[in-house]
Design a protein around this motif. Structure first.
Motif, mmCIF file in Angstrom:
data_model
loop_
_atom_site.group_PDB
_atom_site.id
_atom_site.type_symbol
_atom_site.label_atom_id
_atom_site.label_comp_id
_atom_site.label_asym_id
_atom_site.label_seq_id
_atom_site.Cartn_x
_atom_site.Cartn_y
_atom_site.Cartn_z
ATOM 1 N N ARG A 2 3.070 31.739 -36.421
ATOM 2 C CA ARG A 2 4.266 31.577 -35.585
ATOM 3 C C ARG A 2 4.381 32.754 -34.629
ATOM 4 N NH1 ARG A 2 6.373 31.850 -40.832
ATOM 5 N NH2 ARG A 2 6.498 34.026 -41.495
ATOM 6 N N ASN A 3 5.040 32.487 -33.531
ATOM 7 C CA ASN A 3 5.373 33.552 -32.569
ATOM 8 C C ASN A 3 6.802 33.266 -32.122
ATOM 9 O OD1 ASN A 3 5.734 35.323 -30.474
ATOM 10 N ND2 ASN A 3 3.849 34.789 -29.383
ATOM 11 N N ASP A 4 7.754 33.864 -32.825
ATOM 12 C CA ASP A 4 9.172 33.601 -32.544
ATOM 13 C C ASP A 4 9.750 34.728 -31.696
ATOM 14 O OD1 ASP A 4 9.021 31.347 -34.145
ATOM 15 O OD2 ASP A 4 9.589 32.442 -35.970
ATOM 16 N N LYS A 61 -0.681 32.445 -29.775
ATOM 17 C CA LYS A 61 -0.133 31.130 -30.138
ATOM 18 C C LYS A 61 -0.567 30.773 -31.555
ATOM 19 C CE LYS A 61 -0.293 29.341 -25.454
ATOM 20 N NZ LYS A 61 -0.746 30.622 -24.914
ATOM 21 N N PRO A 62 0.204 29.878 -32.228
ATOM 22 C CA PRO A 62 -0.209 29.448 -33.561
ATOM 23 C C PRO A 62 -1.660 28.968 -33.548
ATOM 24 C CG PRO A 62 1.988 28.669 -33.115
ATOM 25 C CD PRO A 62 1.498 29.292 -31.832
ATOM 26 N N ASP A 68 4.785 39.170 -41.529
ATOM 27 C CA ASP A 68 5.324 39.200 -40.168
ATOM 28 C C ASP A 68 5.263 40.604 -39.599
ATOM 29 O OD1 ASP A 68 6.088 36.509 -40.205
ATOM 30 O OD2 ASP A 68 8.058 36.968 -41.052
#
Ligand SMILES: Cc1cc2nc3c(=O)[nH]c(=O)nc-3n(C[C@H](O)[C@H](O)[C@H](O)COP(=O)(O)OP(=O)(O)OC[C@H]3O[C@@H](n4cnc5c(N)ncnc54)[C@H](O)[C@@H]3O)c2cc1C
Ligand code: FES
Length: 268
Positions: free
Chosen positions: A11-13, A88-89, A71
Protein backbone atom coordinates in the motif's frame (compact mmCIF):
# COMPACT_ATOMS: atom_id res chain seq x y z
CA UNK A 1 15.25 -11.85 11.26
CA UNK A 2 15.66 -9.82 8.08
CA UNK A 3 18.90 -8.21 6.96
CA UNK A 4 19.24 -7.67 3.21
CA UNK A 5 15.74 -8.05 1.89
CA UNK A 6 13.49 -7.64 -1.04
CA UNK A 7 10.01 -6.55 -0.10
CA UNK A 8 6.90 -5.90 -2.06
CA UNK A 9 4.81 -2.77 -1.66
CA UNK A 10 1.29 -3.55 -0.48
CA UNK A 11 0.00 0.00 0.00
CA UNK A 12 0.96 3.62 -0.46
CA UNK A 13 -1.43 5.73 1.60
CA UNK A 14 -1.27 9.50 1.86
CA UNK A 15 -1.70 10.48 5.52
CA UNK A 16 -1.24 14.23 5.02
CA UNK A 17 0.19 16.49 2.29
CA UNK A 18 3.63 15.06 1.35
CA UNK A 19 3.33 12.39 4.05
CA UNK A 20 3.18 8.82 2.75
CA UNK A 21 2.73 5.50 4.51
CA UNK A 22 4.25 2.61 2.57
CA UNK A 23 3.35 -0.93 3.58
CA UNK A 24 6.14 -3.38 2.71
CA UNK A 25 5.66 -7.14 2.76
CA UNK A 26 8.48 -9.65 3.18
CA UNK A 27 8.13 -13.43 3.06
CA UNK A 28 9.65 -13.89 6.52
CA UNK A 29 8.62 -13.70 10.14
CA UNK A 30 10.47 -10.84 11.75
CA UNK A 31 10.70 -9.55 15.29
CA UNK A 32 10.88 -5.78 15.12
CA UNK A 33 11.58 -3.61 18.15
CA UNK A 34 10.09 -0.12 18.17
CA UNK A 35 12.86 2.36 17.38
CA UNK A 36 14.56 0.16 14.77
CA UNK A 37 14.79 1.36 11.20
CA UNK A 38 15.12 0.09 7.64
CA UNK A 39 17.65 1.39 5.13
CA UNK A 40 15.90 1.59 1.79
CA UNK A 41 17.36 1.55 -1.72
CA UNK A 42 14.90 3.91 -3.37
CA UNK A 43 15.82 2.83 -6.92
CA UNK A 44 18.57 0.81 -8.61
CA UNK A 45 20.43 3.68 -10.25
CA UNK A 46 23.58 5.52 -9.27
CA UNK A 47 21.50 8.53 -8.15
CA UNK A 48 20.40 8.69 -5.40
CA UNK A 49 23.43 6.57 -4.54
CA UNK A 50 22.88 6.13 -0.83
CA UNK A 51 20.03 4.26 0.74
CA UNK A 52 17.60 6.28 2.86
CA UNK A 53 16.87 5.41 6.52
CA UNK A 54 13.29 5.25 7.84
CA UNK A 55 11.99 4.25 11.25
CA UNK A 56 9.41 1.49 11.38
CA UNK A 57 5.95 2.91 12.00
CA UNK A 58 3.96 -0.28 12.42
CA UNK A 59 4.24 -4.06 11.99
CA UNK A 60 1.76 -6.79 11.34
CA UNK A 61 2.72 -10.45 11.08
CA UNK A 62 0.73 -12.77 8.92
CA UNK A 63 1.31 -16.03 10.73
CA UNK A 64 -0.48 -18.23 8.21
CA UNK A 65 2.12 -17.89 5.47
CA UNK A 66 4.98 -16.67 7.64
CA UNK A 67 5.22 -13.21 6.16
CA UNK A 68 5.55 -9.80 7.77
CA UNK A 69 4.13 -6.47 6.66
CA UNK A 70 5.69 -3.35 8.12
CA UNK A 71 4.93 0.31 7.47
CA UNK A 72 7.23 3.25 7.02
CA UNK A 73 5.82 6.77 7.25
CA UNK A 74 7.81 9.54 5.63
CA UNK A 75 7.68 13.15 4.54
CA UNK A 76 8.77 13.99 0.98
CA UNK A 77 11.80 16.25 1.44
CA UNK A 78 14.07 15.47 -1.53
CA UNK A 79 14.79 13.15 -4.45
CA UNK A 80 14.85 9.87 -2.53
CA UNK A 81 11.55 10.37 -0.75
CA UNK A 82 10.04 11.75 -3.99
CA UNK A 83 10.86 8.43 -5.70
CA UNK A 84 9.52 6.39 -2.79
CA UNK A 85 6.28 8.38 -2.77
CA UNK A 86 5.62 7.17 -6.33
CA UNK A 87 5.82 3.46 -5.47
CA UNK A 88 2.75 1.42 -6.30
CA UNK A 89 1.34 -1.82 -4.85
CA UNK A 90 3.33 -4.85 -6.10
CA UNK A 91 6.45 -2.74 -6.85
CA UNK A 92 9.56 -4.31 -5.29
CA UNK A 93 11.86 -2.54 -2.88
CA UNK A 94 15.31 -3.51 -1.54
CA UNK A 95 16.21 -2.63 2.00
CA UNK A 96 18.51 -3.54 4.89
CA UNK A 97 16.87 -4.12 8.21
CA UNK A 98 15.59 -4.03 10.77
CA UNK A 99 18.71 -2.12 11.87
CA UNK A 100 19.84 -0.49 15.09
CA UNK A 101 18.62 -0.99 18.60
CA UNK A 102 15.19 -0.01 19.83
CA UNK A 103 13.45 1.39 22.89
CA UNK A 104 13.71 -0.80 25.97
CA UNK A 105 10.73 -0.56 28.25
CA UNK A 106 11.23 -0.40 31.98
CA UNK A 107 9.08 -2.90 33.84
CA UNK A 108 8.71 -0.57 36.80
CA UNK A 109 7.25 2.43 35.00
CA UNK A 110 3.56 3.14 35.32
CA UNK A 111 3.41 5.99 32.85
CA UNK A 112 5.15 6.53 29.52
CA UNK A 113 5.35 9.99 28.01
CA UNK A 114 6.07 10.24 24.28
CA UNK A 115 7.46 13.54 23.03
CA UNK A 116 7.63 14.02 19.26
CA UNK A 117 8.67 16.81 16.95
CA UNK A 118 7.31 16.51 13.40
CA UNK A 119 8.16 13.16 11.78
CA UNK A 120 9.81 12.13 15.05
CA UNK A 121 6.40 10.64 15.71
CA UNK A 122 7.21 7.57 13.58
CA UNK A 123 9.17 5.31 15.99
CA UNK A 124 6.94 6.45 18.86
CA UNK A 125 3.85 5.08 17.12
CA UNK A 126 5.18 1.52 17.09
CA UNK A 127 6.38 1.92 20.68
CA UNK A 128 2.94 3.10 21.77
CA UNK A 129 1.14 0.32 19.94
CA UNK A 130 3.43 -2.43 21.27
CA UNK A 131 3.08 -1.04 24.82
CA UNK A 132 -0.71 -0.89 24.52
CA UNK A 133 -0.73 -4.56 23.53
CA UNK A 134 1.82 -5.88 26.04
CA UNK A 135 1.29 -3.62 29.04
CA UNK A 136 -2.22 -2.16 28.77
CA UNK A 137 -2.16 -1.04 32.42
CA UNK A 138 0.45 1.66 31.70
CA UNK A 139 -0.80 5.20 31.22
CA UNK A 140 0.44 6.56 27.88
CA UNK A 141 0.63 10.24 27.04
CA UNK A 142 1.73 11.94 23.83
CA UNK A 143 3.14 15.44 23.40
CA UNK A 144 3.43 16.11 19.66
CA UNK A 145 4.54 19.39 18.15
CA UNK A 146 4.95 20.51 14.55
CA UNK A 147 5.24 23.69 12.51
CA UNK A 148 1.64 23.61 11.25
CA UNK A 149 -1.54 21.48 11.29
CA UNK A 150 -0.86 19.70 7.96
CA UNK A 151 2.15 17.95 9.56
CA UNK A 152 0.14 15.65 11.82
CA UNK A 153 -0.11 12.69 9.44
CA UNK A 154 -1.46 9.63 11.28
CA UNK A 155 -2.89 11.51 14.27
CA UNK A 156 -6.01 9.33 14.07
CA UNK A 157 -3.89 6.23 14.77
CA UNK A 158 -2.90 7.66 18.16
CA UNK A 159 -6.49 8.64 18.91
CA UNK A 160 -7.51 5.03 18.18
CA UNK A 161 -4.86 3.77 20.62
CA UNK A 162 -6.52 5.86 23.32
CA UNK A 163 -3.48 7.90 24.39
CA UNK A 164 -3.89 11.22 26.19
CA UNK A 165 -2.76 13.61 23.45
CA UNK A 166 -1.40 17.14 23.69
CA UNK A 167 -0.64 18.93 20.39
CA UNK A 168 1.10 22.18 19.61
CA UNK A 169 2.00 24.06 16.45
CA UNK A 170 4.42 26.92 15.91
CA UNK A 171 1.75 28.87 13.95
CA UNK A 172 -1.13 28.02 16.29
CA UNK A 173 -3.13 26.26 13.52
CA UNK A 174 -3.70 23.16 15.71
CA UNK A 175 -3.44 22.65 19.47
CA UNK A 176 -1.63 25.24 21.54
CA UNK A 177 0.62 27.78 19.85
CA UNK A 178 4.27 27.31 20.75
CA UNK A 179 7.00 24.70 21.07
CA UNK A 180 6.06 21.29 22.39
CA UNK A 181 9.01 21.30 24.78
CA UNK A 182 7.51 24.28 26.64
CA UNK A 183 4.27 22.38 27.26
CA UNK A 184 6.00 19.12 28.16
CA UNK A 185 8.20 21.00 30.63
CA UNK A 186 5.22 22.69 32.28
CA UNK A 187 3.43 19.35 32.58
CA UNK A 188 6.46 17.58 34.05
CA UNK A 189 7.19 20.41 36.47
CA UNK A 190 4.09 19.34 38.39
CA UNK A 191 5.63 15.91 39.13
CA UNK A 192 7.36 15.34 42.48
CA UNK A 193 10.01 12.64 43.18
CA UNK A 194 7.49 9.95 44.02
CA UNK A 195 5.86 10.37 40.60
CA UNK A 196 9.00 10.82 38.47
CA UNK A 197 10.30 7.43 39.70
CA UNK A 198 7.31 5.79 38.04
CA UNK A 199 7.52 7.71 34.77
CA UNK A 200 9.63 7.25 31.66
CA UNK A 201 9.83 9.29 28.48
CA UNK A 202 10.64 8.48 24.85
CA UNK A 203 11.48 11.33 22.51
CA UNK A 204 12.25 11.77 18.83
CA UNK A 205 12.53 14.91 16.75
CA UNK A 206 14.93 17.66 15.70
CA UNK A 207 18.18 18.05 17.64
CA UNK A 208 17.30 21.39 19.35
CA UNK A 209 14.08 19.81 20.61
CA UNK A 210 15.95 16.76 21.91
CA UNK A 211 18.56 18.93 23.62
CA UNK A 212 15.78 20.73 25.49
CA UNK A 213 14.14 17.42 26.44
CA UNK A 214 17.47 16.11 27.73
CA UNK A 215 17.82 19.22 29.91
CA UNK A 216 14.29 18.74 31.29
CA UNK A 217 14.55 15.02 32.07
CA UNK A 218 17.98 15.39 33.65
CA UNK A 219 16.68 18.15 35.94
CA UNK A 220 13.64 16.06 36.93
CA UNK A 221 15.57 12.72 36.98
CA UNK A 222 13.03 11.14 34.65
CA UNK A 223 14.19 8.02 32.80
CA UNK A 224 14.35 8.91 29.13
CA UNK A 225 15.40 7.45 25.80
CA UNK A 226 15.83 9.54 22.67
CA UNK A 227 15.97 8.41 19.06
CA UNK A 228 18.55 10.29 16.98
CA UNK A 229 18.89 10.91 13.26
CA UNK A 230 22.16 11.22 11.40
CA UNK A 231 23.33 11.07 7.79
CA UNK A 232 24.28 7.51 6.92
CA UNK A 233 26.40 5.71 4.36
CA UNK A 234 26.88 1.98 5.07
CA UNK A 235 24.12 1.72 7.69
CA UNK A 236 25.94 -1.24 9.25
CA UNK A 237 28.48 0.25 11.64
CA UNK A 238 31.44 -0.04 9.24
CA UNK A 239 32.16 3.44 7.89
CA UNK A 240 31.67 5.81 10.83
CA UNK A 241 29.76 8.23 8.62
CA UNK A 242 26.82 8.46 11.00
CA UNK A 243 28.88 9.15 14.14
CA UNK A 244 27.55 11.71 16.60
CA UNK A 245 29.39 13.24 19.54
CA UNK A 246 27.78 12.25 22.83
CA UNK A 247 28.22 14.30 25.99
CA UNK A 248 29.03 11.78 28.73
CA UNK A 249 29.05 14.44 31.47
CA UNK A 250 32.02 15.81 33.49
CA UNK A 251 33.52 17.21 30.29
CA UNK A 252 33.86 13.77 28.64
CA UNK A 253 32.64 13.04 25.12
CA UNK A 254 32.54 9.97 22.95
CA UNK A 255 31.56 9.24 19.37
CA UNK A 256 28.80 6.78 18.63
CA UNK A 257 27.58 5.26 15.36
CA UNK A 258 23.88 5.98 15.19
CA UNK A 259 23.19 3.13 12.73
CA UNK A 260 24.59 0.34 14.90
CA UNK A 261 24.85 1.68 18.48
CA UNK A 262 21.68 3.77 18.14
CA UNK A 263 19.44 5.24 16.98
CA UNK A 264 17.99 5.01 20.53
CA UNK A 265 20.08 6.33 23.43
CA UNK A 266 19.35 6.20 27.15
CA UNK A 267 19.69 9.63 28.73
CA UNK A 268 18.78 9.07 32.38
C1 LIG B 1 17.48 6.43 11.84
C2 LIG B 1 16.67 7.38 10.96
C3 LIG B 1 15.30 7.23 10.90
C4 LIG B 1 14.53 8.10 10.10
N1 LIG B 1 13.19 7.92 10.07
C5 LIG B 1 12.43 8.72 9.30
C6 LIG B 1 11.03 8.52 9.24
O1 LIG B 1 10.49 7.62 9.89
N2 LIG B 1 10.29 9.35 8.45
C7 LIG B 1 10.89 10.37 7.73
O2 LIG B 1 10.17 11.11 7.03
N3 LIG B 1 12.21 10.57 7.77
C8 LIG B 1 13.00 9.77 8.53
N4 LIG B 1 14.36 9.96 8.56
C9 LIG B 1 14.95 11.00 7.70
C10 LIG B 1 15.03 10.47 6.27
O3 LIG B 1 15.99 9.45 6.21
C11 LIG B 1 15.39 11.60 5.30
O4 LIG B 1 14.34 12.54 5.29
C12 LIG B 1 15.60 11.04 3.90
O5 LIG B 1 16.78 10.29 3.87
C13 LIG B 1 15.66 12.18 2.90
O6 LIG B 1 15.98 11.65 1.64
P1 LIG B 1 15.72 12.50 0.32
O7 LIG B 1 16.56 11.90 -0.76
O8 LIG B 1 14.27 12.64 0.05
O9 LIG B 1 16.24 13.94 0.69
P2 LIG B 1 17.67 14.58 0.35
O10 LIG B 1 17.47 15.39 -0.89
O11 LIG B 1 18.78 13.62 0.35
O12 LIG B 1 17.87 15.51 1.60
C14 LIG B 1 16.80 16.13 2.24
C15 LIG B 1 17.12 16.16 3.74
O13 LIG B 1 17.31 14.82 4.24
C16 LIG B 1 18.61 14.64 4.86
N5 LIG B 1 19.20 13.30 4.47
C17 LIG B 1 19.52 12.90 3.22
N6 LIG B 1 20.03 11.65 3.19
C18 LIG B 1 20.04 11.22 4.48
C19 LIG B 1 20.49 10.03 5.07
N7 LIG B 1 21.01 9.01 4.37
N8 LIG B 1 20.35 9.94 6.41
C20 LIG B 1 19.80 10.93 7.12
N9 LIG B 1 19.37 12.10 6.61
C21 LIG B 1 19.50 12.27 5.30
C22 LIG B 1 19.44 15.79 4.29
O14 LIG B 1 20.40 16.24 5.23
C23 LIG B 1 18.43 16.90 4.03
O15 LIG B 1 18.19 17.66 5.20
C24 LIG B 1 15.16 9.13 9.34
C25 LIG B 1 16.55 9.28 9.42
C26 LIG B 1 17.29 8.43 10.22
C27 LIG B 1 18.77 8.59 10.30
S1 FES C 1 26.48 4.64 8.41
FE1 FES C 1 28.37 3.61 8.33
S2 FES C 1 28.86 3.38 10.45
FE2 FES C 1 26.84 4.17 10.49
Amino acid sequence: MMINCKGSIVRNDIYAPLCHCLGIKVPYQSKIVAGQFVYVLVQKTTYPLLRRPFSIYDVESENKNGSTIFDILFRVVGKGTEILAQKKPSDNVDFLGPLGNGFSVSKSSEMVIFIAGGMGIVPLHLAARQLKMKEPQKKLMLFWGAKTRSEFGGLGNFEKLGLDIFLSTEDGSLGKKGQITTFAETYLSGFDNTITKRVEAYACGPVPMLNKIIEIVKAKKIRCQVSLESKMACGLGACGGCAVKLDMGDGHFRYSRVCSEGPVYKIV
